[in-house]
Scaffold this motif. Structure first.
Motif, PDB file in Angstrom:
ATOM      1  N   ASP A 151      41.667  38.148  45.487  1.00  0.00           N
ATOM      2  CA  ASP A 151      41.409  36.802  46.012  1.00  0.00           C
ATOM      3  C   ASP A 151      42.709  36.019  46.156  1.00  0.00           C
ATOM      4  O   ASP A 151      42.895  35.279  47.133  1.00  0.00           O
ATOM      5  CB  ASP A 151      40.460  36.034  45.097  1.00  0.00           C
ATOM      6  CG  ASP A 151      39.006  36.440  45.272  1.00  0.00           C
ATOM      7  OD1 ASP A 151      38.679  37.038  46.310  1.00  0.00           O
ATOM      8  OD2 ASP A 151      38.195  36.161  44.368  1.00  0.00           O
ATOM      9  N   LYS A 177      35.593  29.039  43.970  1.00  0.00           N
ATOM     10  CA  LYS A 177      36.316  29.556  45.136  1.00  0.00           C
ATOM     11  C   LYS A 177      35.583  29.143  46.397  1.00  0.00           C
ATOM     12  O   LYS A 177      34.357  29.250  46.477  1.00  0.00           O
ATOM     13  CB  LYS A 177      36.403  31.085  45.069  1.00  0.00           C
ATOM     14  CG  LYS A 177      37.097  31.718  46.281  1.00  0.00           C
ATOM     15  CD  LYS A 177      37.145  33.240  46.185  1.00  0.00           C
ATOM     16  CE  LYS A 177      35.834  33.889  46.555  1.00  0.00           C
ATOM     17  NZ  LYS A 177      35.932  35.371  46.628  1.00  0.00           N
ATOM     18  N   VAL A 192      39.833  33.458  51.968  1.00  0.00           N
ATOM     19  CA  VAL A 192      39.779  32.496  50.866  1.00  0.00           C
ATOM     20  C   VAL A 192      40.476  31.211  51.287  1.00  0.00           C
ATOM     21  O   VAL A 192      41.624  31.228  51.761  1.00  0.00           O
ATOM     22  CB  VAL A 192      40.447  33.068  49.603  1.00  0.00           C
ATOM     23  CG1 VAL A 192      40.457  32.027  48.482  1.00  0.00           C
ATOM     24  CG2 VAL A 192      39.707  34.331  49.147  1.00  0.00           C
TER      25      VAL A 192
END
Length: 250
Positions: free
Chosen positions: A200, A81, A93
């Motif tokens: 996320d 990530k 993100v």
């Protein structure tokens, strides 16, 4: 033959290390180099060193924002990530990187990484010295084109979610995009595990976490998905493709 469901590997999806002449199976640049008539031994002669690094375990950083930029890396196994933290301490993100994909490309313009990269599960990387690749790219037009292609792909993915899309369209595009990327690596296109947390995913899609849960639940009730915690199966691919179409433009 049944394809493995990501992140489980089998002989077709597990990265090999190659040998003295052959690149490993997830090398982001092998086709470009081979097209120019260069094998691994030729790269060694030019002192372009490729380093296998890892494992990085879940929660370990591969690099942090502000670290000196020295290399780009291809993911050999696992999920990475990338994210940034704003001045108020909020996380944003930027993306999720799967086997065969490259991290660090957004640092090319500067001397430092502009974001953080963290392992979401057990991650293995192939690390390329960028200064040496940049020199090599001036000699090999095919390698230069591959660098541009990788950069263009990253920019394109970042732009996909910039429009005024509905939550259903965003989630469908995320799932179909993930499916296509995994299929290109040899994994099952319709059965896979979400190696990233739903919070996320929500952050990446610019949605509230409860919205992501609600959309997934509705997709399941409507027969588009089968969900078992992080395990997903795309049950109605055609309907998901239709929802994702305006974003993915196909």
């Amino acid at each position: 033959m049944t394809q493995a469901a990501f992140p489980r590997n089998d002989a077709r999806t597990l990265s090999d290390d190659g040998d003295a002449l052959h690149f490993c199976s997830t090398c982001a640049f092998s086709q470009a180099c081979l097209a120019e008539g260069m094998d691994k031994s030729a790269l060694m002669d030019l002192h372009v060193l490729v380093e296998h690094v890892g494992p990085f375990h879940a929660g370990e950083h591969i690099f942090r924002e502000g670290d000196p930029f020295e290399a780009i890396a291809a993911v050999r196994a696992g999920t990475v990530k990338t994210y940034v933290i704003d001045r108020e301490g909020r996380e944003h993100v930027l993306g999720f990187h799967l086997p065969g994909e490259v991290i660090g490309l957004n640092a090319i313009d500067g001397d430092h990484y502009p974001c953080n990269a963290i392992a979401l599960d057990t991650v293995m990387l192939c690390r390329f010295s960028f200064p040496k690749i940049a020199v090599l790219a001036t000699r090999l037009p095919g390698l230069q084109r591959q660098l541009f292609r990788l950069l263009s792909r990253d920019i394109g993915r970042a732009a996909l979610l910039a429009g005024d899309w509905s939550a259903d369209q965003r989630m469908a595009a995320f799932l179909i995009g993930l499916s296509r990327r995994l299929a290109a690596r040899g994994f099952s296109p319709n059965r896979f595990q979400l190696t990233m947390a739903r919070t996320d995913i929500a952050n990446y899609l610019r949605l509230a976490p409860e919205t992501v849960s609600r959309v997934l639940r509705r997709f399941q009730e409507d027969g588009l998905l089968r969900v078992d915690r992080r395990e997903l199966e795309l049950a109605d691919r055609e309907a998901l493709d239709t929802l994702a179409g305006p974003i993915l433009r196909d």
